[in-house]
Design an enzyme around this catalytic site. Structure first.
Site, PDB file in Angstrom:
ATOM      1  N   LYS A  66       0.849  -1.204   0.000  1.00 26.69           N
ATOM      2  CA  LYS A  66       0.000   0.000   0.000  1.00 26.69           C
ATOM      3  C   LYS A  66       0.880   1.247   0.000  1.00 26.69           C
ATOM      4  CE  LYS A  66      -4.026   1.837   2.521  1.00 26.69           C
ATOM      5  NZ  LYS A  66      -4.957   1.560   3.634  1.00 26.69           N
ATOM      6  N   SER A 141      -9.811   1.602   2.755  1.00 30.23           N
ATOM      7  CA  SER A 141      -8.920   2.383   1.945  1.00 30.23           C
ATOM      8  C   SER A 141      -7.854   1.552   1.221  1.00 30.23           C
ATOM      9  CB  SER A 141      -8.242   3.459   2.774  1.00 30.23           C
ATOM     10  OG  SER A 141      -7.473   2.874   3.787  1.00 30.23           O
ATOM     11  N   SER A 165     -10.164  -0.762   7.006  1.00 27.51           N
ATOM     12  CA  SER A 165      -9.579  -0.606   5.674  1.00 27.51           C
ATOM     13  C   SER A 165      -8.802  -1.781   5.120  1.00 27.51           C
ATOM     14  CB  SER A 165      -8.683   0.632   5.649  1.00 27.51           C
ATOM     15  OG  SER A 165      -9.487   1.787   5.754  1.00 27.51           O
TER      16      SER A 165
END
Lengths: 474, 167
Positions: A66, A141, A165
């Site tokens: 990420k 997210s 997330s």
């Protein structure tokens, strides 16, 4: 050959490179090419070539990371324009641990800006598409990480979870996502959103891969004063049954409005599978869960408003040149931050301001303590809590952008555990109208082995097959 | 017109740089007069993702100061963030102490001490221009060497009555 590589789970690929039947370089290049093709907008950076791969237990299996994890010399933008092109001079501990264990970085994945969002539509680099239906969101997210794994662009990925997330995008994309006990994985090098809630964890095709990656993520880090040593080694799960396991269902939460019928059906089917595997199902109450969402949406923005103050155009990232300091600050942050980030900074600053601090932030923190205690109480008489992960399946791109509150409701089931800092996993429980549904399994602090074991038994019995979307064979 | 008679009421906040080996929240070595930006790291530069780790020696010195001032030493003490924007403050907040300082009360001679707490120093700004101040400067540069130095803030009660006494 490509099809064969594609069919291998990360653990299987690691075993293949270890016994020499698969070349590490070939494995990396296989995924590098797929990541570069990126039909899902899941990646914001892909390794331009095969790196030197360290020998280790993770077998050279490439890892999607990420974007908010600092990776030395590689853009780390946290999905924001204000960090466009920013290359940190150091690597996050979580990533460094995995690289040292033999998982090289394949690429950086797209995400909601500064981890704020549940659909990956808040990225300055465009939305990520759900591989199950390209007109729908992957969740957020960690949307890029989830879509990459679900879409077969990466064998496994690292994400972060603050209010859901990791778990929610895992559910919407039909993969496994594990959120650790807060403090079990170092946060050093994770671009901070909400410091008391942020947590790094794996997104993988199956539970065994999650356990394998997690084993090399945990550990006390002297650079993170909130990190603690995990009290026992992380085991690769083998359980096929749930005999003697008590699963508690928070009936009021699960019976609330706004949960799709298809999601409930899949959840009920999972409960039946649990009974067939020998589990005892009980019901429990978490009376303060109804306040958890509100408490979270005060605490997280408050912490974020402070954490994001460092993005001021002075030392790194975007700077809008102006003739005086105040103008430079204002224009830089105005141009650099997206709408949701600004919204949360405003809410957070207000909640922390003099005169309101105790009424909002202080009170929210007290609610948090109550939620944590109520969860503790449930775990006195149950081994695990189970819920659907998300109240709905993946929704359409653009459906909720105009209504932030409806977006926040995505985190209904995941937020109480985030507030308490307790671990939880999401595994695919089935499909509803062709879209994946997730089952969330939660436990008390440091119960990850217990959670992984139960998840493994469920996974085997559910027999979810994501290969049609991922490529390779199931 | 009669002049209003005012009496001076002075309280002091004295910031003392602690001579520890390293900074308050990172392991950069303390120094003075070094070339600019040579005693820095991700933590004291406020880079994204960096985290503070409290300097035990600084806490020890803070407690010693408290003992010397006959203060009450807190059994639990917390750090708080003081949020504001200025170029010498890389995180956009200073890590300081608010409602649970390291030491409370105490006295030095006849002056009562209100509290002693720990915090980190800001960085150093140099303004290029005639006045050397930020107003009207052509540009400013920041040297982060000083940023993060441990400070003990000693606060007196507002009891001092004249400038000489304050000195």
């Amino acid at each position: 050959m490509a099809d064969e590589i594609q069919s291998l789970s990360a653990a299987a690929a690691a075993a293949a490179t270890a016994d020499g039947s698969l070349d590490r370089g070939e494995l990396f290049e296989h995924y590098r090419a797929r990541a570069e093709s990126d039909p899902l907008n899941a990646f914001t950076w892909v390794a331009p070539e095969v790196p030197e791969v360290i020998d280790g237990p993770l077998g050279g299996v490439p890892l999607a990371v990420k974007d908010l994890f600092c990776t030395e010399g590689i853009p780390s933008q946290a999905g924001s324009k204000i960090l466009e092109g920013y290359c940190p001079p150091y690597t996050a501990t979580a990533v460094a641990n995995l690289e040292a264990a033999g998982a090289p970085v394949l690429g950086k994945t797209n995400q909601d800006e500064f981890a704020m969002g549940s659909s990956n539509e808040n990225s300055a680099y465009g939305p990520v598409l759900n591989p199950w239906d390209l007109a729908r969101v992957p969740g957020g997210s960690s949307g890029g990480s989830a879509a990459a794994v679900a879409g077969g662009l990466a064998p496994w990925a690292l994400g972060t979870d603050t209010g859901g997330s990791i778990r929610q995008p895992a559910a919407l994309c039909g993969i496994v996502g594990l959120t650790p006990t807060y403090g079990a994985v170092s946060r050093y090098g994770m671009i901070a959103f909400a410091s008391s809630l942020d947590s790094a964890g794996p997104l993988t095709r199956d539970v065994t891969d999650a356990a394998l990656l997690y084993r090399h993520l945990v550990g006390r880090d002297s650079a993170d004063a909130t990190s603690v040593a995990f009290p026992e080694p992380i085991e690769l799960p083998a359980a096929e049954r749930l005999d003697g396991v008590t699963l508690a269902v928070p009936t009021e939460m699960v019976g609330a409005e706004g949960i799709e019928a298809g999601v409930l059906e899949s959840f009920e089917a999972s409960l039946q599978i649990a009974r067939d595997l020998g589990a005892t199902i009980t019901s429990c109450e978490i009376p303060s869960a109804r306040y958890a969402l509100s408490a979270y949406y005060l605490i997280a923005p408050a912490e974020a408003s402070s954490n994001l103050s460092r993005f001021d155009g002075v030392r790194y990232g975007l700077r809008v040149e102006e003739s005086n300091l105040d103008q430079m600050y204002t224009e830089t942050r105005h141009d650099g931050f997206g709408a949701e980030v600004k919204r949360r900074i405003l809410i957070g600053t207000y909640a922390l301001s003099s005169g309101y601090y105790d009424a909002y932030y202080g009170r929210a923190q007290r609610v948090r303590t109550v939620v944590a205690r109520e969860l503790d109480d449930v775990f006195k008489s149950a081994d695990l809590i189970v819920t659907p992960t998300s109240p709905t399946v993946a929704f359409g791109l653009g459906d909720r952008v105009a209504d932030p509150l409806s977006m926040y409701l995505s985190d209904l089931f995941t937020i109480p555990m985030s507030l308490a800092g307790t671990p939880a996993i999401s595994i695919p429980s089935g499909l509803s109208e062709g879209l994946p549904v997730g089952l969330q399994i939660c436990g008390p602090a440091f119960s990850e082995n217990r959670i992984l074991s139960a998840a493994h038994a469920f996974e085997r019995a559910i027999g979810f097959d994501g290969s049609s979307v991922r490529g390779g064979k199931g | 017109m009669t002049a209003v008679e005012l009496e001076p009421v002075i309280g002091l906040e004295i910031h003392v740089q602690l001579r520890t080996a390293t900074k308050m929240f990172c392991s950069c070595a303390l120094g003075f007069g070094e070339p600019p930006n040579t005693r820095t790291c991700p933590v004291c530069l406020g880079l994204p993702g960096a985290l503070p780790v409290a300097n035990a020696e600084a806490i020890h010195y803070g407690l010693m100061i408290g003992m010397a001032l006959e203060s009450t030493l807190a059994p639990i003490s917390t750090f708080h963030r003081k949020n504001y924007f200025y170029p010498d403050l890389p995180k956009g907040y200073q890590i300081s102490q608010f409602d649970l300082p390291l030491c409370s009360g105490g006295k030095l001679g006849e002056v009562n001490i209100h509290r002693v707490h720990l915090e980190e120093d800001a960085a150093k700004l140099n303004h290029a221009g005639a006045s050397g101040r930020i107003e009207g400067a052509d540009s400013s540069i920041v040297d982060f060497n000083r940023g993060g130095t441990p400070l003990a803030e000693i606060v007196t009660e507002p009891e001092l009555r004249c400038a000489e006494q304050a000195g």
